[in-house]
Write an enzyme that holds these catalytic residues in place. Structure first.
Site, PDB file in Angstrom:
ATOM      1  N   HIS A 124      -6.617  -2.165  15.112  1.00 12.87           N
ATOM      2  CA  HIS A 124      -6.845  -1.406  13.876  1.00 12.87           C
ATOM      3  C   HIS A 124      -6.595  -2.288  12.642  1.00 12.87           C
ATOM      4  CE1 HIS A 124      -6.711   2.379  11.432  1.00 12.87           C
ATOM      5  NE2 HIS A 124      -5.921   1.627  10.678  1.00 12.87           N
ATOM      6  N   GLU A 125      -5.446  -2.937  12.626  1.00  7.05           N
ATOM      7  CA  GLU A 125      -5.123  -3.750  11.441  1.00  7.05           C
ATOM      8  C   GLU A 125      -6.095  -4.918  11.323  1.00  7.05           C
ATOM      9  OE1 GLU A 125      -3.260  -2.144   9.620  1.00  7.05           O
ATOM     10  OE2 GLU A 125      -2.289  -0.886  11.123  1.00  7.05           O
ATOM     11  N   GLU A 172       0.852  -1.189   0.000  1.00  6.54           N
ATOM     12  CA  GLU A 172       0.000   0.000   0.000  1.00  6.54           C
ATOM     13  C   GLU A 172       0.886   1.236   0.000  1.00  6.54           C
ATOM     14  OE1 GLU A 172      -2.863   0.357   3.178  1.00  6.54           O
ATOM     15  OE2 GLU A 172      -3.761   2.123   2.258  1.00  6.54           O
ATOM     16  N   GLY A 210       3.410   2.329  10.891  1.00  7.59           N
ATOM     17  CA  GLY A 210       3.136   1.477  12.044  1.00  7.59           C
ATOM     18  C   GLY A 210       2.922   0.015  11.683  1.00  7.59           C
ATOM     19  N   ALA A 211       2.008  -0.239  10.760  1.00  8.24           N
ATOM     20  CA  ALA A 211       1.675  -1.627  10.420  1.00  8.24           C
ATOM     21  C   ALA A 211       0.837  -1.639   9.156  1.00  8.24           C
ATOM     22  CB  ALA A 211       0.888  -2.262  11.564  1.00  8.24           C
ATOM     23  N   MET A 212       0.606  -2.838   8.639  1.00 10.54           N
ATOM     24  CA  MET A 212      -0.119  -2.965   7.371  1.00 10.54           C
ATOM     25  C   MET A 212      -1.041  -4.169   7.412  1.00 10.54           C
ATOM     26  SD  MET A 212      -0.671  -1.804   4.381  1.00 10.54           S
ATOM     27  CE  MET A 212      -1.917  -2.630   3.396  1.00 10.54           C
ATOM     28  N   GLU A 213      -2.277  -3.930   6.940  1.00 11.68           N
ATOM     29  CA  GLU A 213      -3.365  -4.891   7.095  1.00 11.68           C
ATOM     30  C   GLU A 213      -3.462  -5.940   6.004  1.00 11.68           C
ATOM     31  OE1 GLU A 213      -3.779  -1.542   6.344  1.00 11.68           O
ATOM     32  OE2 GLU A 213      -5.420  -1.261   4.937  1.00 11.68           O
ATOM     33  N   ASN A 214      -2.362  -6.335   5.344  1.00 15.01           N
ATOM     34  CA  ASN A 214      -2.423  -7.341   4.274  1.00 15.01           C
ATOM     35  C   ASN A 214      -3.306  -8.517   4.690  1.00 15.01           C
ATOM     36  OD1 ASN A 214      -0.056  -5.916   3.120  1.00 15.01           O
ATOM     37  ND2 ASN A 214       0.943  -6.822   4.907  1.00 15.01           N
TER      38      ASN A 214
HETATM   39  N1  B3K Z   1      -2.985   0.996   5.634  1.00  9.12           N
HETATM   40  C1  B3K Z   1      -1.698   1.122   6.255  1.00  9.12           C
HETATM   41  C2  B3K Z   1      -0.957   2.355   5.873  1.00  9.12           C
HETATM   42  C3  B3K Z   1      -0.294   2.308   4.558  1.00  9.12           C
HETATM   43  C4  B3K Z   1       0.579   3.522   4.377  1.00  9.12           C
HETATM   44  C5  B3K Z   1       1.145   3.603   3.016  1.00  9.12           C
HETATM   45  N2  B3K Z   1       2.056   4.703   2.880  1.00  9.12           N
HETATM   46  C6  B3K Z   1      -1.778   1.035   7.726  1.00  9.12           C
HETATM   47  C7  B3K Z   1      -3.083   1.351   8.333  1.00  9.12           C
HETATM   48  O1  B3K Z   1      -3.632   2.423   8.215  1.00  9.12           O
HETATM   49  O2  B3K Z   1      -3.620   0.484   8.947  1.00  9.12           O
HETATM   50 ZN    ZN Z   2      -5.555   1.793   8.729  1.00  5.75          ZN
END
Ligand code: B3K
Ligand code: ZN
Length: 850
Positions: free
Chosen positions: A290-291, A122, A254-258
């Protein structure tokens, strides 16, 4: 500027994709410097599209070969992708590309972190992995095969076959490419399991580097709590057999919701009492939630295009705030959130980077993961819930999940659900998404013949590209108190929808005292001419905890502004009020600790600027110091009593109760240190068995100028723990005297443990400089120079983090001519760098063009 301005993309230009994808097969042959990615993609024409032109996004890769329906083709390849002649109907695209994860310092696409492979896609990182229609409205089912000799090889979805040197994965849920993830390396897992509401067993894992296994238990519990909460509150069940979280050290955010494979900055998942503070624990719990919550608000229902980012982010921030409120204390969470909103979003909304919650255009989407999209986006959700009421809210959410599951949606889709459920026209509400800027809400009142009238006026100042703004609908929560402190009118929601509007309360026997904007019911700046007596009254009697806290904060701010502008003495009314709050045992200690907080330097600078004057950062710092000294003197006995009463005897727990007690005791310790020169802080430092106590004591010692020994001892104790050493870097800068901030920062950037390749370390150091206004804005301009030096060095390696940190300069228009000249000089120096990234070019351009 040394090169042509990059092209902006406009929401108004959206067109549907020409080709849709029904399935994707990816094979990765891992190699640190030459990973091969083989793709097989089934394309079909989109009946909603007007063209069949075929273009794929792709950057930083070498195309080895391409085939259509098995026959070799030679596409036209450019720096940002390729085009190719294709058949009229459905076809199979196959390509082989080579990429170089080891040289990927931008941390976007496939890269290496501490020897392990990981991805961040993302917003537009997938196009650095293979050629693809890299846009969120192209959703597809992914099957992945990873070949390599890494002991652990993970991707999205459920595991398939695996064996010597390979692992296969299949994700049955159609998803956009930005949710793709791959991780491979020497990892160990902390396992867990969860039984869903329909009785399905889900395996859970937190994957970490060997040695970090002991820091996973808290995150695992937070994950289980989040899964249960989303079932109970929103009826959302998890939808795969497996949920993996991986901790990586080098991560831009912080983190990523893959899907099924969340990737976390290790600072946002690893936790232990010895190495993490109470605030870290709370943040980790919130980010894990959140994720996880994105699984429905983001993944199952995603965004049509990146302009709709707030659709998933605003809603998911709102949901994680609800979760934290339920797990901990709702009033404390609300106050904490408003502090952050004002510090980050109001600042953004009142400067050159102001943009609508749903922007109209962007150059680099990564520059729009902002406080406005996230935090103000969440405030809009909160207002919507207030306006429609809890029952309609629940119905609308159920309909949203039902109607849009599996789709890529817009803000219009979201609002339509509420219109359908309530029959209400939300056209005016939509302005909140479209217009930037923080509304100013002024209010006057009148009492006559038993009727009390509140007169409100709203006005939103101009923001870049938007000169005038029509009135918005503002839910204003109001309660009225009688002169004896009793509540005579309970909280009522006044719906303001005009530029100026009166609201009447009848049948009152005397002039009431209004409590306006309870719970901070709208993200506005309330301008009310009032006095110390009324603030003190609300602080003593308001039944709304937010406004009770707010009254204390307003007293402190008013006193500080007088100290700064007129050299006034610390306000006796404030000192008395804060003593009353701090010693009120009926109040939650965490709340009392918040009442001992003071407006930030930045907050005061903005207030001075808003009042038409020019803030002097040093004068603001001096006033805050003088007030803290006076408060420490006036509340000396109180501080000693609070400190001893709130020592936690039991085994450490990071819950709301214990952390509230520690917060209050540590606020008291800061006061005590101003009187005893650091003796109590040293004692706490020496005996601390958790990071909250140790770090608070170290901060006090640094503040008192007695930190040298402890700073050295702390380093020796923690030198092998990257996350703790980040704190060590940041704290020394945050507690330096303003005329030392730059020197301390500069010295720390020479430390052997400083590296700009790790975003956490870079932010801990240079972010602490930018976050220390009196030092950063030192009249010498050296703070600006030092930050610019490092941003210039970082940009070629990591544009995303560089661009983000340019916002340190966004407030330049507030300051005097000399500072403005110094800041502009540094911004121009950055802008003039040859080959400056698109990210940083856009940010510097926007900041300068205000
Ligand atoms: N969706 C990701 C953030 C991605 C940032 C890209 N530059 C984390 C979040 O909001 O949960
Ligand atoms: Zn988010």
């Amino acid at each position: 500027m040394s090169h042509a301005a990059p092209q902006a993309i406009h929401l108004a230009d959206y067109t549907p994709p020409n080709w849709l994808v029904s399935s994707v097969h990816l094979t990765f042959r891992l190699d640190p410097t030459g990973t091969r990615v083989l793709s097989r993609i089934e394309f079909a024409p989109n009946p909603d599209a007007s063209s069949r032109d075929f273009a794929l996004d792709g950057e930083n890769m070498k195309l080895i070969s391409a085939r259509i329906d098995g026959a070799e083709v030679t596409p036209d390849v450019g720096a940002h992708g390729l085009t190719c002649d294709v058949p009229d109907g459905a076809f199979t695209w196959e390509a082989e590309v080579e990429i170089n994860p080891a040289s990927n310092t931008a941390l976007e696409g496939l890269y290496m972190s501490s020897g392990m492979y990981c991805t961040q896609c993302e917003a537009e990182g997938f196009r650095k992995i293979t050629y693809y229609p890299d846009r969120p409205d192209v959703m597809s089912v992914f099957t992945v095969r990873i070949e390599g000799d890494e002991p652990v090889m993970l991707s999205n979805g459920n595991p398939g076959n695996s064996g010597d040197g390979f692992a296969e994965w299949h994700d049955p849920w159609p998803k956009p490419a930005y949710l793709f993830a791959l991780v491979a390396g020497r990892l160990v897992n902390h396992p867990g399991s969860f039984t869903t509401m329909s009785g399905r067993e889900v395996d859970l894992n937190i994957w970490v580097r060997p040695g970090d296994e002991g820091k996973c238990a808290f995150g695992m519990q937070a994950l289980k709590d989040s899964m249960r909460w989303d079932e109970e509150v929103y009826g959302r069940e998890y939808d795969l057999d497996l949920f993996n979280i991986v901790a990586v050290d080098d991560f831009n955010m912080g983190a990523m919701e893959n899907k099924g494979l969340n990737i976390f900055n290790s600072s946002c998942v690893l936790a232990s009492p010895e190495t993490s503070t109470d605030a870290n624990f709370e943040r980790i719990e919130a980010i894990i939630a959140h994720e996880y919550f994105h699984n429905w608000t983001g993944n199952r229902i995603t965004c049509r295009d990146w302009f709709q980012l707030c659709l998933k982010e605003g809603l998911t921030v709102f949901r994680d705030a609800q979760f934290t409120s339920d797990m901990r204390s709702a009033p404390v969470k609300r106050i904490e959130d408003v502090i952050v909103l004002r510090a980050r979003q109001f600042r953004e909304d009142n400067g050159p980077l102001a943009h609508p919650v749903r922007p109209h255009s962007f150059v680099e989407i990564n520059n729009f993961y902002t406080a406005t999209v996230y935090e103000k986006g969440a405030e809009l959700i909160g207002m919507l819930k207030t306006l429609v009421g809890d029952e309609a809210w629940s119905k609308a959410l159920t309909l949203y999940f039902q109607r849009h599951d599996g789709q890529a949606c817009t803000i219009e889709d979201w609002l339509k659900v509420f219109e359908d459920v309530t029959g209400r026209d939300l056209a005016q509400f939509k302005r909140w998404y479209e217009d930037a800027g923080t509304p100013r809400l002024s209010v006057t009142d009148e009492f006559k013949d038993g009727t009390y009238t509140l007169n409100f006026k709203q006005e939103t100042p101009p923001t870049p590209g938007q000169d005038s703004k029509p009135p918005r609908v503002i839910p204003i929560a109001v309660g009225l108190l009688g002169q004896n402190g009793d509540e005579v009118v309970e909280t009522r929601i006044l719906e303001m929808n005009k530029a100026e509007q009166n609201f009447e309360f009848t049948g009152l026997s005397a002039h009431p005292i209004p409590s306006i904007l309870r719970g901070f019911s709208a993200p506005v700046i309330l301008m009310r001419e009032t006095n110390d007596a009324e603030r003190a009254f609300l602080l003593a009697h308001d039944t709304d905890p937010f406004n009770k806290w707010e009254a204390g904060r307003a007293l402190a701010r008013a006193g500080l502004l007088e100290m700064i502008s007129e050299g006034a003495n610390p306000d006796a009314a404030y000192l008395e009020a804060v003593r009353t709050m701090a010693t009120d045992d009926s109040l939650d200690p965490a709340f009392r600790a918040l009442t001992l907080g003071l407006p930030s330097q930045d907050d005061l600078a903005q207030a001075i600027h808003d009042a038409g004057s020019t803030p002097d950062p040093q004068a603001i710092w001096d006033a805050l110091e003088a007030l803290k000294d006076a408060r420490a003197e006036a509340l000396e006995d109180t501080a000693n009593a609070l400190y001893s009463q709130h020592q936690v005897g039991e085994t450490y727990r990071p819950d709301a109760e214990q952390s509230g007690a520690r917060a209050l005791a540590n606020a008291a310790l800061a006061m005590i240190t101003r009187r005893d020169g650091g003796a109590a802080a040293q004692a706490q430092y020496d005996s601390a068995d958790n990071m909250t106590q140790q770090l608070a004591a170290l901060g006090c010692l640094l503040q008192a100028g007695k930190g040298d020994t402890a700073v050295q001892a702390f380093y020796e104790q923690w030198q092998d723990d990257r996350l703790v050493i980040d704190k060590w870097f940041g704290l020394q800068i945050a507690h330096a005297a303003p005329d030392q901030t730059v020197a301390v920062t500069e010295r720390l950037t020479q430390h052997p443990d400083f590296t700009m390749k790790n975003p956490n370390r870079f932010r801990a150091t240079l972010g602490a400089l930018a976050g220390s206004p009196a030092g950063f804005h030192h009249a010498s301009g050296e703070g600006y120079r030092l930050l610019a030096d490092w941003l210039i060095k970082l940009d070629p390696l990591n544009p995303q983090t560089t661009a983000r940190m340019c916002s340190a300069f966004e407030t330049w228009r507030r300051y005097d001519d000399a500072r403005q000249t110094l800041i502009k000089k540094q911004l121009r120096r950055i802008a003039d760098q040859p080959k400056l990234s698109r990210d940083t070019t856009e940010m510097v351009g926007r900041i300068l063009q205000s």
